[in-house]
Design a protein around this motif. Sequence first.
Motif, PDB file in Angstrom:
ATOM      1  N   GLU A  55      -9.039   3.972   0.732  1.00  0.00           N
ATOM      2  CA  GLU A  55      -8.471   2.646   0.972  1.00  0.00           C
ATOM      3  C   GLU A  55      -7.083   2.524   0.349  1.00  0.00           C
ATOM      4  O   GLU A  55      -6.804   3.084  -0.704  1.00  0.00           O
ATOM      5  CB  GLU A  55      -9.389   1.564   0.406  1.00  0.00           C
ATOM      6  CG  GLU A  55     -10.711   1.439   1.160  1.00  0.00           C
ATOM      7  CD  GLU A  55     -11.511   0.236   0.683  1.00  0.00           C
ATOM      8  OE1 GLU A  55     -11.094  -0.408  -0.306  1.00  0.00           O
ATOM      9  OE2 GLU A  55     -12.551  -0.062   1.299  1.00  0.00           O
ATOM     10  N   ILE A  56      -6.251   1.760   1.023  1.00  0.00           N
ATOM     11  CA  ILE A  56      -4.889   1.510   0.553  1.00  0.00           C
ATOM     12  C   ILE A  56      -4.879   0.306  -0.377  1.00  0.00           C
ATOM     13  O   ILE A  56      -5.536  -0.704  -0.107  1.00  0.00           O
ATOM     14  CB  ILE A  56      -3.946   1.277   1.748  1.00  0.00           C
ATOM     15  CG1 ILE A  56      -3.783   2.590   2.534  1.00  0.00           C
ATOM     16  CG2 ILE A  56      -2.591   0.749   1.294  1.00  0.00           C
ATOM     17  CD1 ILE A  56      -3.059   2.436   3.838  1.00  0.00           C
ATOM     18  N   LYS A  57      -4.169   0.445  -1.478  1.00  0.00           N
ATOM     19  CA  LYS A  57      -3.977  -0.655  -2.416  1.00  0.00           C
ATOM     20  C   LYS A  57      -2.489  -0.997  -2.455  1.00  0.00           C
ATOM     21  O   LYS A  57      -1.646  -0.109  -2.527  1.00  0.00           O
ATOM     22  CB  LYS A  57      -4.483  -0.273  -3.804  1.00  0.00           C
ATOM     23  CG  LYS A  57      -5.965   0.080  -3.864  1.00  0.00           C
ATOM     24  CD  LYS A  57      -6.369   0.465  -5.275  1.00  0.00           C
ATOM     25  CE  LYS A  57      -7.862   0.784  -5.346  1.00  0.00           C
ATOM     26  NZ  LYS A  57      -8.221   1.958  -4.548  1.00  0.00           N
ATOM     27  N   LYS A  58      -2.194  -2.275  -2.423  1.00  0.00           N
ATOM     28  CA  LYS A  58      -0.801  -2.715  -2.352  1.00  0.00           C
ATOM     29  C   LYS A  58       0.033  -2.196  -3.527  1.00  0.00           C
ATOM     30  O   LYS A  58       1.219  -1.922  -3.384  1.00  0.00           O
ATOM     31  CB  LYS A  58      -0.733  -4.243  -2.306  1.00  0.00           C
ATOM     32  CG  LYS A  58      -1.242  -4.856  -1.004  1.00  0.00           C
ATOM     33  CD  LYS A  58      -0.317  -4.555   0.164  1.00  0.00           C
ATOM     34  CE  LYS A  58       0.936  -5.389   0.139  1.00  0.00           C
ATOM     35  NZ  LYS A  58       1.781  -5.182   1.350  1.00  0.00           N
ATOM     36  N   GLU A  59      -0.611  -2.054  -4.701  1.00  0.00           N
ATOM     37  CA  GLU A  59       0.156  -1.589  -5.861  1.00  0.00           C
ATOM     38  C   GLU A  59       0.586  -0.131  -5.743  1.00  0.00           C
ATOM     39  O   GLU A  59       1.460   0.327  -6.490  1.00  0.00           O
ATOM     40  CB  GLU A  59      -0.646  -1.776  -7.154  1.00  0.00           C
ATOM     41  CG  GLU A  59      -1.973  -1.041  -7.191  1.00  0.00           C
ATOM     42  CD  GLU A  59      -3.144  -1.939  -6.813  1.00  0.00           C
ATOM     43  OE1 GLU A  59      -4.243  -1.703  -7.342  1.00  0.00           O
ATOM     44  OE2 GLU A  59      -2.943  -2.862  -5.997  1.00  0.00           O
ATOM     45  N   ASP A  60      -0.015   0.591  -4.791  1.00  0.00           N
ATOM     46  CA  ASP A  60       0.374   1.988  -4.561  1.00  0.00           C
ATOM     47  C   ASP A  60       1.559   2.116  -3.611  1.00  0.00           C
ATOM     48  O   ASP A  60       2.071   3.219  -3.392  1.00  0.00           O
ATOM     49  CB  ASP A  60      -0.808   2.787  -3.996  1.00  0.00           C
ATOM     50  CG  ASP A  60      -1.911   2.979  -5.023  1.00  0.00           C
ATOM     51  OD1 ASP A  60      -1.596   2.996  -6.221  1.00  0.00           O
ATOM     52  OD2 ASP A  60      -3.077   3.114  -4.613  1.00  0.00           O
ATOM     53  N   ILE A  61       1.981   0.995  -3.038  1.00  0.00           N
ATOM     54  CA  ILE A  61       3.088   1.015  -2.071  1.00  0.00           C
ATOM     55  C   ILE A  61       4.367   0.616  -2.791  1.00  0.00           C
ATOM     56  O   ILE A  61       4.503  -0.517  -3.263  1.00  0.00           O
ATOM     57  CB  ILE A  61       2.798   0.054  -0.901  1.00  0.00           C
ATOM     58  CG1 ILE A  61       1.470   0.421  -0.236  1.00  0.00           C
ATOM     59  CG2 ILE A  61       3.930   0.096   0.116  1.00  0.00           C
ATOM     60  CD1 ILE A  61       0.957  -0.624   0.729  1.00  0.00           C
ATOM     61  N   THR A  62       5.286   1.550  -2.895  1.00  0.00           N
ATOM     62  CA  THR A  62       6.503   1.306  -3.676  1.00  0.00           C
ATOM     63  C   THR A  62       7.745   1.135  -2.807  1.00  0.00           C
ATOM     64  O   THR A  62       8.853   1.025  -3.331  1.00  0.00           O
ATOM     65  CB  THR A  62       6.735   2.470  -4.653  1.00  0.00           C
ATOM     66  OG1 THR A  62       6.797   3.703  -3.910  1.00  0.00           O
ATOM     67  CG2 THR A  62       5.603   2.565  -5.669  1.00  0.00           C
TER      68      THR A  62
END
Length: 225
Positions: free
Chosen positions: A146-153
Amino acid sequence: MRQESLLTLKNSYETARMYFIMLHLGNFYSQFSRHTDLSLGVKTLPILADIENPENGYHLDNGLISNLLRDIYINYQKIDTFSHLILVNSIRGVTMSIVEALKEKEIKDLFVKTFFYENQDKFSDFHKIVKFIRNILSHNIRDRMEIKKEDITYKGIAIFQYSYADFPVSLPILYQIDIKVDFDKLQDGDTYSDVISDYQTLLFIEFVHNCLSFLKNQLQISSPF
């Protein structure tokens, strides 16, 4: 190139190479266990943690291994835990190795010149995607990635298209890499494979491995691999 950069590149290559070997050998064993019932041949095999004192070996759980192998063989059409862990850890290891290497300006500049022919925009998209893959796979512990928003820089869209016909040396298979990530549209809980397919991810990490192998050979870096 400075000795520090050469050492970083050597370490990056060897790390990527180990995980690349794990991907191929691990998946071979995984496929083999789907078509051959290996549960019948399980024996007591200790892990020799202390070579000088073999009696201190850590003993594997025969029952656990036998049951897992039997389940893989019977349910050969399902993705098993072993295959999933091989895939995820291999991708994570290769992407981790190149992210660390590209922190060195000399290596980054060489990468841009050698594989992107000074196209900074194309390299920038590649760099965004490799860091995105590394982040997502490093922060997931379950089988559903799953994608977590905090992993998107990053913001905006990153597109990485690469034909192996453009690689500095001839390669046996002319793969086409085609990845597009719209970072602005990603949401918490999105599945990674819906953003980048497993197939394209595998092509991507093979590209990374091939790049590091090429630089290792060009710079005549000695390595046991």
